[in-house]
Scaffold this motif. Structure first.
Motif, PDB file in Angstrom:
ATOM      1  N   GLY A  30       0.776  -1.225   0.000  1.00 21.82           N
ATOM      2  CA  GLY A  30       0.000   0.000   0.000  1.00 21.82           C
ATOM      3  C   GLY A  30       0.807   1.276   0.000  1.00 21.82           C
ATOM      4  N   ALA A  31       2.151   1.164  -0.026  1.00 24.80           N
ATOM      5  CA  ALA A  31       2.983   2.364  -0.062  1.00 24.80           C
ATOM      6  C   ALA A  31       2.957   2.981  -1.463  1.00 24.80           C
ATOM      7  N   ILE A  32       3.236   4.293  -1.546  1.00 27.67           N
ATOM      8  CA  ILE A  32       3.334   5.010  -2.815  1.00 27.67           C
ATOM      9  C   ILE A  32       4.818   5.115  -3.155  1.00 27.67           C
ATOM     10  N   ILE A  33       5.220   4.477  -4.238  1.00 32.75           N
ATOM     11  CA  ILE A  33       6.634   4.281  -4.537  1.00 32.75           C
ATOM     12  C   ILE A  33       7.096   5.165  -5.686  1.00 32.75           C
ATOM     13  N   SER A  34       8.291   5.729  -5.533  1.00 32.74           N
ATOM     14  CA  SER A  34       9.023   6.361  -6.628  1.00 32.74           C
ATOM     15  C   SER A  34      10.471   5.905  -6.503  1.00 32.74           C
ATOM     16  N   GLY A  35      11.283   6.241  -7.509  1.00 31.57           N
ATOM     17  CA  GLY A  35      12.663   5.794  -7.438  1.00 31.57           C
ATOM     18  C   GLY A  35      13.548   6.469  -8.465  1.00 31.57           C
ATOM     19  N   SER A  36      14.825   6.067  -8.461  1.00 26.23           N
ATOM     20  CA  SER A  36      15.787   6.607  -9.425  1.00 26.23           C
ATOM     21  C   SER A  36      16.950   5.636  -9.586  1.00 26.23           C
ATOM     22  N   ASP A  37      17.645   5.786 -10.694  1.00 24.92           N
ATOM     23  CA  ASP A  37      18.872   5.014 -10.928  1.00 24.92           C
ATOM     24  C   ASP A  37      19.672   5.707 -12.017  1.00 24.92           C
ATOM     25  N   ILE A  38      20.844   5.149 -12.306  1.00 23.65           N
ATOM     26  CA  ILE A  38      21.725   5.821 -13.268  1.00 23.65           C
ATOM     27  C   ILE A  38      21.383   5.477 -14.710  1.00 23.65           C
ATOM     28  N   ALA A  39      20.741   4.323 -14.940  1.00 24.13           N
ATOM     29  CA  ALA A  39      20.438   3.911 -16.307  1.00 24.13           C
ATOM     30  C   ALA A  39      19.236   2.979 -16.318  1.00 24.13           C
ATOM     31  N   GLU A  40      18.610   2.878 -17.487  1.00 27.14           N
ATOM     32  CA  GLU A  40      17.477   1.983 -17.668  1.00 27.14           C
ATOM     33  C   GLU A  40      17.946   0.521 -17.643  1.00 27.14           C
ATOM     34  N   ASN A  41      17.077  -0.378 -17.220  1.00 30.01           N
ATOM     35  CA  ASN A  41      17.264  -1.811 -17.407  1.00 30.01           C
ATOM     36  C   ASN A  41      15.893  -2.470 -17.372  1.00 30.01           C
ATOM     37  N   LYS A  42      15.867  -3.785 -17.524  1.00 27.39           N
ATOM     38  CA  LYS A  42      14.582  -4.478 -17.598  1.00 27.39           C
ATOM     39  C   LYS A  42      13.798  -4.364 -16.291  1.00 27.39           C
ATOM     40  N   LEU A  43      14.485  -4.428 -15.170  1.00 23.90           N
ATOM     41  CA  LEU A  43      13.788  -4.319 -13.892  1.00 23.90           C
ATOM     42  C   LEU A  43      13.101  -2.968 -13.752  1.00 23.90           C
ATOM     43  N   ILE A  44      13.807  -1.924 -14.197  1.00 24.15           N
ATOM     44  CA  ILE A  44      13.223  -0.575 -14.133  1.00 24.15           C
ATOM     45  C   ILE A  44      12.010  -0.474 -15.054  1.00 24.15           C
ATOM     46  N   GLN A  45      12.120  -1.062 -16.247  1.00 31.06           N
ATOM     47  CA  GLN A  45      10.993  -1.010 -17.167  1.00 31.06           C
ATOM     48  C   GLN A  45       9.785  -1.729 -16.588  1.00 31.06           C
ATOM     49  N   ASP A  46      10.037  -2.852 -15.922  1.00 29.13           N
ATOM     50  CA  ASP A  46       8.934  -3.587 -15.286  1.00 29.13           C
ATOM     51  C   ASP A  46       8.262  -2.734 -14.202  1.00 29.13           C
ATOM     52  N   LEU A  47       9.074  -2.006 -13.438  1.00 28.77           N
ATOM     53  CA  LEU A  47       8.509  -1.140 -12.397  1.00 28.77           C
ATOM     54  C   LEU A  47       7.712   0.008 -13.009  1.00 28.77           C
ATOM     55  N   LYS A  48       8.226   0.574 -14.089  1.00 30.52           N
ATOM     56  CA  LYS A  48       7.492   1.648 -14.775  1.00 30.52           C
ATOM     57  C   LYS A  48       6.160   1.133 -15.307  1.00 30.52           C
ATOM     58  N   ASP A  49       6.166  -0.113 -15.792  1.00 25.57           N
ATOM     59  CA  ASP A  49       4.932  -0.701 -16.307  1.00 25.57           C
ATOM     60  C   ASP A  49       3.880  -0.851 -15.211  1.00 25.57           C
ATOM     61  N   GLN A  50       4.341  -0.884 -13.957  1.00 24.65           N
ATOM     62  CA  GLN A  50       3.420  -0.964 -12.825  1.00 24.65           C
ATOM     63  C   GLN A  50       2.995   0.422 -12.330  1.00 24.65           C
ATOM     64  N   GLY A  51       3.430   1.454 -13.051  1.00 23.21           N
ATOM     65  CA  GLY A  51       3.014   2.804 -12.704  1.00 23.21           C
ATOM     66  C   GLY A  51       3.934   3.520 -11.735  1.00 23.21           C
ATOM     67  N   ILE A  52       5.130   2.978 -11.498  1.00 27.63           N
ATOM     68  CA  ILE A  52       6.073   3.612 -10.577  1.00 27.63           C
ATOM     69  C   ILE A  52       6.885   4.670 -11.331  1.00 27.63           C
ATOM     70  N   GLN A  53       6.938   5.863 -10.799  1.00 27.31           N
ATOM     71  CA  GLN A  53       7.676   6.962 -11.426  1.00 27.31           C
ATOM     72  C   GLN A  53       9.149   6.853 -11.059  1.00 27.31           C
ATOM     73  N   ILE A  54      10.013   6.794 -12.088  1.00 29.10           N
ATOM     74  CA  ILE A  54      11.446   6.578 -11.867  1.00 29.10           C
ATOM     75  C   ILE A  54      12.250   7.618 -12.645  1.00 29.10           C
ATOM     76  N   ALA A  55      13.165   8.288 -11.958  1.00 25.74           N
ATOM     77  CA  ALA A  55      14.047   9.283 -12.575  1.00 25.74           C
ATOM     78  C   ALA A  55      15.321   8.608 -13.071  1.00 25.74           C
ATOM     79  N   ILE A  56      15.667   8.854 -14.333  1.00 25.08           N
ATOM     80  CA  ILE A  56      16.906   8.364 -14.935  1.00 25.08           C
ATOM     81  C   ILE A  56      17.610   9.536 -15.582  1.00 25.08           C
ATOM     82  N   PRO A  57      18.829   9.924 -15.199  1.00 19.22           N
ATOM     83  CA  PRO A  57      19.579   9.416 -14.043  1.00 19.22           C
ATOM     84  C   PRO A  57      19.082  10.070 -12.746  1.00 19.22           C
ATOM     85  N   HIS A  58      19.880   9.926 -11.689  1.00 17.13           N
ATOM     86  CA  HIS A  58      19.513  10.541 -10.411  1.00 17.13           C
ATOM     87  C   HIS A  58      19.272  12.038 -10.611  1.00 17.13           C
TER      88      HIS A  58
END
Length: 441
Positions: A30-58
Motif C-alpha cells: 500500500g505504499a506510494i513508490i518512486s525511485g531513481s537510478d543511473i540507467a534503464e534496465n529491464k527491472l526498471i521497465q517492469d517497475l514503470k509498467d506498474q506505474g512507478i515513477q522513476i528518474a533516470i539518471p539521479h
C-alpha cells in the motif's frame, strides 16, 4: 515509523534486484513508490509498467514530499538526491536499516549462507505458496524475485555480505552454511563473522542449521533444528523429466521427496526447507508443493537444450563452481553429451586473490576451460597470470563470447578463436557472462 498504506517512499538505486524487489513489495503493501537510478534496465521497465515513477539518471527534483528515502548499498553520501533529502529533513535509510521497517511486522522465514540461499529461498516459496517473498533471484515458478501478496508471512533471502541479515527479524532462520565470505564487512575478523551468524540464529524463534558445516557443528545442537546432509539424506537418484533435471531422495524418516535440480546440494537445500515447513504444515502438503519448484534463473539455468546445450550458472566461488560442474556431469551423462566446456568469468579481483588455490582446483570435471576477463565489480585491477596459474587445464584465454543463432562464438578481441556448436557448455560467473550467453550483449 510503521509501514502504513499511502506512505510515500523513494528508492535510490531502484534498478538493482534487491531494491527493485523491495519496491514491488512495498507497493503491494500500500505504499506510494518512486525511485531513481543511473540507467534503464529491464527491472526498471517492469517497475514503470506498474506505474512507478522513476528518474533516470539521479535527479534532485525527484525528491519532493516523500516520507522516507531508502537507498542501495552503493549509493554514497554525496549523491545529489541524498543531499536534497537532507535539505528537506526526509528520513534516510540504507537498505540494511530499512529492513526493520519492511519486515518488522511480518512472520519472516529468513535464509542465509554463503551458498545455496537463493535456491533454498525459492524452494520455500514453492512450499509456502501463500507467503509473500523477497528473494535474490528470479523464481521460474512465478517469474519474479518478489511475490507481492499481503500475507502476514514472507520468505526473505537475507544478506550476510553487509551484515543486513541481522536486521531481517526472523521467526524461522535457516543457515545453509557459514563459509567465510565478504570478510571486509567484518573487518577480516573471523570471530566477528561467526558471532554474527550465531546472533542471527539466536534472534529467531526456530532455527535450522546444516550440522555438517565446520562452524555450525560447534554450536549447541540442542538449540536448533539440525540437519546433516551426510547422514539425513539417503538414496539420492537423478533423472530427467521433459529434459529437465530432477532429484529424488529420502529424508530422515519422512519418506521420499522429488525436487527440480541435480546435485547433492539441491537435495540439501530442499531438506532444510522441508524441515522448516514441517513447523507449519503437514508432510503430504509439503511433498506436493515441493513439486511446483522449477528452479531459478542463473542457477543451473538451461537456456538452450541442444546443439549446443547451454547452462548459465551464477557460481562465482570455488565451492559453487565444483557443485555446478558435478551437476553438469550428471546432466551430460544422462543426455549422452561427450564433453563439457566451462566458460568462467571470475568475479572480483579480491575474491580471486582470497581463494586462488581453491579456484585452481575447481575445474577438474570440465574437458575445456575458457577464461574471460575478471569482472571487477568496481574494484581496482590486480594482475593475475591466468594462463600460468591455470596451466594444468590448458585454458583458452578469451575476451568475450557472442551468441550467433544456436552457436557460441569465442573471441580474443576481434579474432574468432573457437566455435561452440555441440555437447554441453556451462557459463560460470556473477558478472555480465549471463548476457553474453544469451546474446543480449
Amino acid at each position: 515509523m510503521k509501514l502504513i498504506k499511502n506512505l510515500k517512499i523513494h528508492l535510490i538505486g531502484i534498478g538493482g534486484i534487491g531494491i527493485s524487489g523491495i519496491a514491488r513489495y512495498l507497493k503491494a503493501q500500500g505504499a506510494i513508490i518512486s525511485g531513481s537510478d543511473i540507467a534503464e534496465n529491464k527491472l526498471i521497465q517492469d517497475l514503470k509498467d506498474q506505474g512507478i515513477q522513476i528518474a533516470i539518471p539521479h535527479n534532485p527534483d525527484a525528491i519532493t514530499n516523500q516520507d522516507l528515502i531508502i537507498h542501495s548499498a552503493i549509493i554514497q553520501e554525496d549523491n545529489i538526491e541524498i543531499l536534497k533529502a537532507k535539505e528537506k529533513n526526509i528520513p534516510i535509510f540504507s537498505r540494511k536499516d530499512a529492513l526493520q521497517l519492511i519486515l518488522g511486522q511480518k512472520k519472516v522465514v529468513s535464509v542465509c549462507g554463503a551458498h545455496g540461499k537463493s535456491t533454498t529461498s525459492a524452494i520455500l516459496c514453492s512450499i509456502f505458496n501463500h507467503y509473500g517473498a523477497i528473494i535474490g533471484a528470479i523464481s521460474k515458478e512465478f517469474n519474479s524475485n518478489v511475490r507481492d501478496t499481503k500475507s502476514e508471512g514472507i520468505i526473505f533471502e537475507a544478506d550476510e555480505s553487509d551484515r543486513s541479515f541481522l536486521n531481517s527479524n526472523p521467526y524461522y532462520a535457516i543457515v545453509t552454511n557459514a563459509e567465510p565470505e565478504h570478510m571486509q564487512s567484518y573487518n577480516y575478523d573471523l570471530n566477528l563473522f561467526y558471532q554474527s551468524y550465531e546472533n542471527f540464529l539466536n534472534s529467531a524463534k526456530i532455527s535450522c542449521i546444516n550440522s555438517d558445516d565446520p562452524f555450525l557443528s560447534t554450536l549447541p545442537q540442542e538449540k536448533y533444528l539440525t540437519f546433516s546432509p551426510k547422514n539425513d539424506i539417503k538414496d539420492i537418484e537423478f533423472f530427467l523429466h521433459d529434459d529437465e533435471p530432477y532429484c529424488r531422495f529420502n529424508l530422515k524418516d519422512l519418506g521420499t521427496f522429488e525436487v527440480w535440480g541435480f546435485g547433492e546440494h539441491t537435495a540439501s537445500n530442499a531438506a532444510q526447507a522441508i524441515l522448516i515447513a514441517l513447523q507449519e504444515m503437514d508432510i503430504e502438503t509439503i511433498r506436493k508443493n515441493l513439486k511446483n519448484y522449477r528452479g531459478i534463473k542463473k542457477r543451473f539455468d538451461i537456456i538452450q537444450k541442444n546443439n549446443p546445450c547451454i547452462i548459465d550458472d551464477y557460481a562465482h566461488h570455488p565451492t559453487e563452481i565444483i557443485a555446478t560442474l558435478k551437476a553438469a556431469k550428471i546432466y551430460a551423462d544422462l543426455k549422452s553429451y561427450k564433453k563439457i566446456t566451462a566458460i568462467w568469468q571470475p568475479h572480483k579481483f579480491s575474491r580471486l586473490k582470497d581463494n586462488l588455490e581453491a579456484f585452481q582446483e575447481s575445474f577438474e570435471l570440465c574437458d575445456t576451460l575458457i577464461i574471460l576477463p575478471t569482472w571487477c565489480a568496481g574494484e581496482e585491477e590486480i594482475f593475475f597470470d591466468m594462463p600460468q596459474l591455470f596451466a594444468k587445464y590448458h585454458p583458452i584465454i578469451a575476451t568475450h563470447i557472442k551468441k550467433q543463432e544456436q552457436n557460441l562464438l569465442v573471441y580474443h578481441h576481434e579474432k574468432l578463436i573457437k566455435t561452440l556448436d555441440y555437447d554441453l557448455v556451462v557459463g560460470l560467473g556473477a558478472g555480465d557472462i549471463t548476457y553474453q550467453l544469451r546474446g543480449e550483449k
